[in-house]
Motif scaffolding. Structure first.
Motif, PDB file in Angstrom:
ATOM      1  N   LEU A   1       2.721  -3.066   2.998  1.00 27.45           N
ATOM      2  CA  LEU A   1       3.720  -2.910   4.054  1.00 27.45           C
ATOM      3  C   LEU A   1       4.447  -1.588   3.850  1.00 27.45           C
ATOM      4  O   LEU A   1       5.263  -1.444   2.936  1.00 27.45           O
ATOM      5  CB  LEU A   1       4.723  -4.067   4.049  1.00 27.45           C
TER       6      LEU A   1
ATOM      7  N   GLY B   1       4.872  -3.494  -3.126  1.00 29.52           N
ATOM      8  CA  GLY B   1       4.682  -2.903  -1.802  1.00 29.52           C
ATOM      9  C   GLY B   1       3.854  -3.764  -0.860  1.00 29.52           C
ATOM     10  O   GLY B   1       3.513  -3.333   0.242  1.00 29.52           O
ATOM     11  N   ARG B   2       3.550  -4.978  -1.275  1.00 25.44           N
ATOM     12  CA  ARG B   2       2.736  -5.872  -0.451  1.00 25.44           C
ATOM     13  C   ARG B   2       3.580  -7.025   0.085  1.00 25.44           C
ATOM     14  O   ARG B   2       4.590  -7.390  -0.499  1.00 25.44           O
ATOM     15  CB  ARG B   2       1.563  -6.422  -1.260  1.00 25.44           C
ATOM     16  N   VAL B   3       3.133  -7.587   1.188  1.00 29.36           N
ATOM     17  CA  VAL B   3       3.843  -8.694   1.822  1.00 29.36           C
ATOM     18  C   VAL B   3       3.756  -9.928   0.929  1.00 29.36           C
ATOM     19  O   VAL B   3       2.664 -10.395   0.597  1.00 29.36           O
ATOM     20  CB  VAL B   3       3.263  -8.992   3.224  1.00 29.36           C
TER      21      VAL B   3
ATOM     22  N   ARG C   1       8.823  -7.856   1.361  1.00 29.12           N
ATOM     23  CA  ARG C   1       7.918  -6.909   0.697  1.00 29.12           C
ATOM     24  C   ARG C   1       8.230  -6.973  -0.788  1.00 29.12           C
ATOM     25  O   ARG C   1       9.356  -6.718  -1.208  1.00 29.12           O
ATOM     26  CB  ARG C   1       8.137  -5.508   1.238  1.00 29.12           C
TER      27      ARG C   1
END
Length: 172
Positions: free
Chosen positions: A42, A150-152, A146
């Protein structure tokens, strides 16, 4: 007869409303547009904040960020936003970041709404440039977490109960 969990019921109701289900026909449910998938990267944009200053994406690197799409005219947002404010106020010292994204047509309306209610979590306005990086998902409100990578980590469409919003702190 068992009663369904109210959280699951609300999610289902919000999804149906967002899809514009007009009848109880046999139409298959379609996935909501632009809702990021769990585990997907994200990206966050740099953007000006409604009350001044700027959200810098670089400062969010390695931090947990709750991204919250809302509007001043949205009745479900009116129920969720106080909990988002409380989450931010209670956990920002621990490193939790919140980035509100108003989809109001006039940023002045969003700013006035926030001032009347005393909301001070960082919030920008969805301009075309912001929408190019973070397209507004279908439905309102939309809450995405997030993770530090840096990922959902979580994505919710529709109204959340206060206890659901507080549970977002578990990602810290």
């Amino acid at each position: 007869m068992q009663h369904p969990d109210r959280r699951e019921w609300c999610r289902s109701a919000a999804a149906l409303l967002a899809l514009g289900a007009a009848s109880a026909g046999a139409r298959a449910a379609e996935p909501l547009k632009n809702v990021p998938a769990i585990g997907s990267p994200l990206a966050l944009p740099d953007l000006p904040l409604l009350e001044g200053g700027e959200f810098k994406a670089a400062q969010a690197k390695g931090q947990v960020v709750v991204v919250y799409w809302w509007a001043s005219w949205c009745p479900f947002c009116a129920q969720v936003t106080p909990s988002i404010q409380k989450l931010w106020a209670g956990h920002r010292a621990a490193g939790l970041q919140v980035l509100g994204l108003s989809i109001d047509q006039d940023p002045a309306a969003a700013k006035a709404y926030r001032a009347r209610r005393g909301y001070d979590f960082p919030c920008g306005w969805v301009t075309p440039a912001v929408g190019a990086v973070l397209p507004k998902p279908q439905g309102l409100p939309v809450t995405v977490v997030r993770g530090r990578d840096g990922r959902v980590a979580a994505a919710e469409v529709g109204q959340l109960f206060p206890e659901d919003v507080e549970q977002l702190a578990r990602f810290l």
